[in-house]
Design a protein around this motif. Structure first.
Motif, mmCIF file in Angstrom:
data_model
loop_
_atom_site.group_PDB
_atom_site.id
_atom_site.type_symbol
_atom_site.label_atom_id
_atom_site.label_comp_id
_atom_site.label_asym_id
_atom_site.label_seq_id
_atom_site.Cartn_x
_atom_site.Cartn_y
_atom_site.Cartn_z
ATOM 1 N N ALA A 21 0.835 -1.210 0.000
ATOM 2 C CA ALA A 21 0.000 0.000 0.000
ATOM 3 C C ALA A 21 0.866 1.255 0.000
ATOM 4 O O ALA A 21 0.590 2.216 -0.735
ATOM 5 N N GLU A 22 1.924 1.271 0.797
ATOM 6 C CA GLU A 22 2.783 2.448 0.873
ATOM 7 C C GLU A 22 3.518 2.701 -0.432
ATOM 8 O O GLU A 22 3.691 3.854 -0.852
ATOM 9 N N ALA A 23 3.949 1.623 -1.086
ATOM 10 C CA ALA A 23 4.652 1.785 -2.361
ATOM 11 C C ALA A 23 3.723 2.298 -3.458
ATOM 12 O O ALA A 23 4.142 3.059 -4.340
ATOM 13 N N LEU A 24 2.449 1.925 -3.405
ATOM 14 C CA LEU A 24 1.481 2.343 -4.420
ATOM 15 C C LEU A 24 0.919 3.738 -4.163
ATOM 16 O O LEU A 24 0.495 4.428 -5.095
ATOM 17 N N ALA A 25 0.919 4.161 -2.905
ATOM 18 C CA ALA A 25 0.199 5.375 -2.513
ATOM 19 C C ALA A 25 0.647 6.664 -3.206
ATOM 20 O O ALA A 25 -0.203 7.506 -3.521
ATOM 21 N N ASP A 52 1.403 7.414 -6.214
ATOM 22 C CA ASP A 52 0.919 7.618 -7.580
ATOM 23 C C ASP A 52 -0.499 7.112 -7.814
ATOM 24 O O ASP A 52 -0.994 7.164 -8.940
ATOM 25 N N ASN A 53 -1.134 6.599 -6.762
ATOM 26 C CA ASN A 53 -2.449 6.004 -6.915
ATOM 27 C C ASN A 53 -3.326 6.368 -5.710
ATOM 28 O O ASN A 53 -2.831 6.849 -4.697
ATOM 29 N N THR A 54 -4.618 6.127 -5.828
ATOM 30 C CA THR A 54 -5.536 6.333 -4.715
ATOM 31 C C THR A 54 -5.713 5.004 -4.004
ATOM 32 O O THR A 54 -6.390 4.102 -4.503
ATOM 33 N N VAL A 55 -5.083 4.868 -2.850
ATOM 34 C CA VAL A 55 -5.032 3.595 -2.137
ATOM 35 C C VAL A 55 -5.944 3.640 -0.916
ATOM 36 O O VAL A 55 -5.937 4.602 -0.147
ATOM 37 N N THR A 56 -6.717 2.564 -0.756
ATOM 38 C CA THR A 56 -7.529 2.340 0.437
ATOM 39 C C THR A 56 -7.112 1.011 1.040
ATOM 40 O O THR A 56 -6.794 0.070 0.306
ATOM 41 N N VAL A 57 -7.103 0.918 2.363
ATOM 42 C CA VAL A 57 -6.833 -0.369 2.992
ATOM 43 C C VAL A 57 -8.037 -0.797 3.805
ATOM 44 O O VAL A 57 -8.764 0.036 4.370
ATOM 45 N N ALA A 82 -0.576 1.901 12.878
ATOM 46 C CA ALA A 82 0.690 2.635 12.754
ATOM 47 C C ALA A 82 1.364 2.370 11.417
ATOM 48 O O ALA A 82 2.131 3.198 10.924
ATOM 49 N N HIS A 83 1.072 1.224 10.810
ATOM 50 C CA HIS A 83 1.674 0.876 9.520
ATOM 51 C C HIS A 83 1.090 1.664 8.362
ATOM 52 O O HIS A 83 1.663 1.673 7.272
ATOM 53 N N VAL A 84 -0.073 2.276 8.560
ATOM 54 C CA VAL A 84 -0.750 2.960 7.446
ATOM 55 C C VAL A 84 -0.966 4.441 7.746
ATOM 56 O O VAL A 84 -1.914 5.057 7.256
ATOM 57 N N GLN A 85 -0.076 5.030 8.509
ATOM 58 C CA GLN A 85 -0.184 6.445 8.836
ATOM 59 C C GLN A 85 0.014 7.344 7.622
ATOM 60 O O GLN A 85 -0.303 8.541 7.678
ATOM 61 N N PHE A 86 0.500 6.795 6.535
ATOM 62 C CA PHE A 86 0.685 7.572 5.309
ATOM 63 C C PHE A 86 -0.636 7.822 4.587
ATOM 64 O O PHE A 86 -0.675 8.595 3.615
ATOM 65 N N LEU A 87 -1.727 7.179 5.021
ATOM 66 C CA LEU A 87 -3.034 7.342 4.379
ATOM 67 C C LEU A 87 -3.933 8.252 5.204
ATOM 68 O O LEU A 87 -3.865 8.256 6.437
ATOM 69 N N PRO A 88 -4.819 9.002 4.536
ATOM 70 C CA PRO A 88 -5.827 9.759 5.277
ATOM 71 C C PRO A 88 -6.808 8.808 5.957
ATOM 72 O O PRO A 88 -7.030 7.682 5.483
ATOM 73 N N ALA A 89 -7.391 9.232 7.049
ATOM 74 C CA ALA A 89 -8.252 8.370 7.858
ATOM 75 C C ALA A 89 -9.430 7.814 7.075
ATOM 76 O O ALA A 89 -9.878 6.686 7.328
ATOM 77 N N SER A 91 7.029 2.184 12.919
ATOM 78 C CA SER A 91 6.706 2.263 11.498
ATOM 79 C C SER A 91 6.807 3.677 10.945
ATOM 80 O O SER A 91 7.094 3.876 9.768
ATOM 81 N N ASP A 92 6.569 4.686 11.807
ATOM 82 C CA ASP A 92 6.579 6.048 11.309
ATOM 83 C C ASP A 92 7.990 6.576 11.113
ATOM 84 O O ASP A 92 8.184 7.680 10.616
ATOM 85 N N GLN A 93 8.996 5.781 11.485
ATOM 86 C CA GLN A 93 10.382 6.234 11.338
ATOM 87 C C GLN A 93 11.153 5.392 10.325
ATOM 88 O O GLN A 93 12.365 5.521 10.220
ATOM 89 N N TYR A 94 10.469 4.535 9.599
ATOM 90 C CA TYR A 94 11.214 3.624 8.746
ATOM 91 C C TYR A 94 10.465 3.320 7.459
ATOM 92 O O TYR A 94 9.274 3.072 7.460
ATOM 93 N N THR A 95 11.180 3.330 6.365
ATOM 94 C CA THR A 95 10.636 2.848 5.093
ATOM 95 C C THR A 95 11.715 2.022 4.417
ATOM 96 O O THR A 95 12.900 2.280 4.594
ATOM 97 N N VAL A 96 11.287 1.004 3.690
ATOM 98 C CA VAL A 96 12.279 0.113 3.051
ATOM 99 C C VAL A 96 12.665 0.621 1.683
ATOM 100 O O VAL A 96 13.545 0.065 1.038
#
Length: 318
Positions: A21-25, A27-32, A42-49, A312-317
């Motif tokens: 989801a984070e890699a796609l977000a 350039d795309n509209t991602v929902t989980v 905490a793993h999906v803090q990059f998405l709006p609520a 999770s908020d301090q790390y990306t692969v």
């Protein structure tokens, strides 16, 4: 897959799902969609609520609502982990089979362009020879593996009868940041946690059993490649094609943390799969997949993540 695609990732709060989801977000509209029983918000803090759906994949109405308006569905939701699946066998069947059924049914009704279904190398079970190709003999040994195999077959059959493009991905021992290191967790984070705590790394049995360890960024790259046109209506192994003994893995983890003791303990499971190795020829030739992260580098990144408290908020692969 072109940019600007609307993508639903079920199980998007989990280990692999959140990274996809984070890699796609960007350039795309991602929902989980995730019930967060094993995943984490905490793993999906990059998405709006409003694009985080807290729901169980067995809830057909919730799945239907989340799928509506999507172009692609990446179905990652599953009950995983050997101990969990042994303790909760009925739930394994319900989540891993009913979840696929709900997703496929609602995707067909919503005219989704593609459904990508996450499966596992466990479907090969104790097959007679490694490496395993996608068309090789399968002999699943656990209720989890049987459920995932049934999910594959249902997805393929449903897609064929409803003119729905699908992709099936069999992941081989993916590891890295965000993977569960609890009592229900997986071998690499367990080894790292013990080493960081000053406890001996416990090797089950003689440690000569082998696995194909795949770093999360390589698994994500192959997943996204499989969402493109060349992945339509195909099944792919996602691994490295490299076989590693468990005792070698333990030694690599010990080295990465600056030294740790290793001990051999009896194997707790009623069966032992001696070898697990992916043939990734199909993904390489059709998708241009090329695993790039060595085991040593992947372990180093995992140690770094867990040493920092696994935030999770301090790390990306990527």
């Amino acid at each position: 897959m072109s940019s600007g695609t609307r993508v639903l990732v079920t199980g998007g709060g989990g280990f692999i799902g959140s990274h996809v989801a984070e890699a796609l977000a960007p350039d795309n509209t991602v929902t989980v969609l995730d019930d967060f029983s094993t995943g984490s918000k905490a793993h999906v803090q990059f998405l709006p609520a409003d694009r985080i759906v807290d729901a169980d994949v067995r809830d057909r109405e919730a799945v239907a609502s989340a799928v509506a308006g999507q172009d692609v569905v990446v179905h990652m939701a599953a009950l995983m982990g050997v101990r969990r699946t042994l303790e909760r066998p009925l739930e394994v069947l319900q989540i891993n089979i009913d979840g696929v059924r709900n997703v496929m049914r609602e995707a067909a009704r919503a005219d989704v362009e593609r459904v990508c279904v996450a499966s596992t190398s466990e479907v090969y079970g104790d097959a007679p020879a490694a490496p395993y190709g996608e068309d090789d003999v399968q002999a699943p040994e656990t209720n989890y593996a049987v459920a995932k195999r049934a999910g594959e077959r249902f997805a393929r059959a449903y897609a064929a009868t409803h003119d729905l493009d699908h992709t099936i991905l069999r992941y081989f021992n993916v590891y890295g940041p965000r993977q569960d290191s609890s009592a229900y967790g997986y071998v690499i984070p367990k080894f790292v946690d013990r080493a960081l705590s000053g406890d001996p790394i416990e090797i089950h049995g003689d440690g000569h059993q082998t696995r194909d360890f795949t770093y999360i960024s390589d698994a994500v790259d192959c997943t996204i490649a499989a969402l493109g046109p060349d992945g339509a209506n195909e099944t792919f192994n996602i691994g490295t094609g490299t076989e590693t003994k468990i005792r070698t893995l333990a030694e690599a983890v010990a080295d990465a943390v600056g030294g740790a003791e290793t001990v051999h303990v009896p194997h707790p499971r009623p069966y032992v799969i001696e070898r697990r190795l992916a043939d990734v020829t199909k993904a390489v030739s059709m998708l241009g997949y090329e695993p790039t992260v060595s085991l040593e580098d992947g372990i180093e990144a995992t140690v770094e993540y867990l040493s920092a408290g696994g935030r999770s908020d301090q790390y990306t692969v990527r």
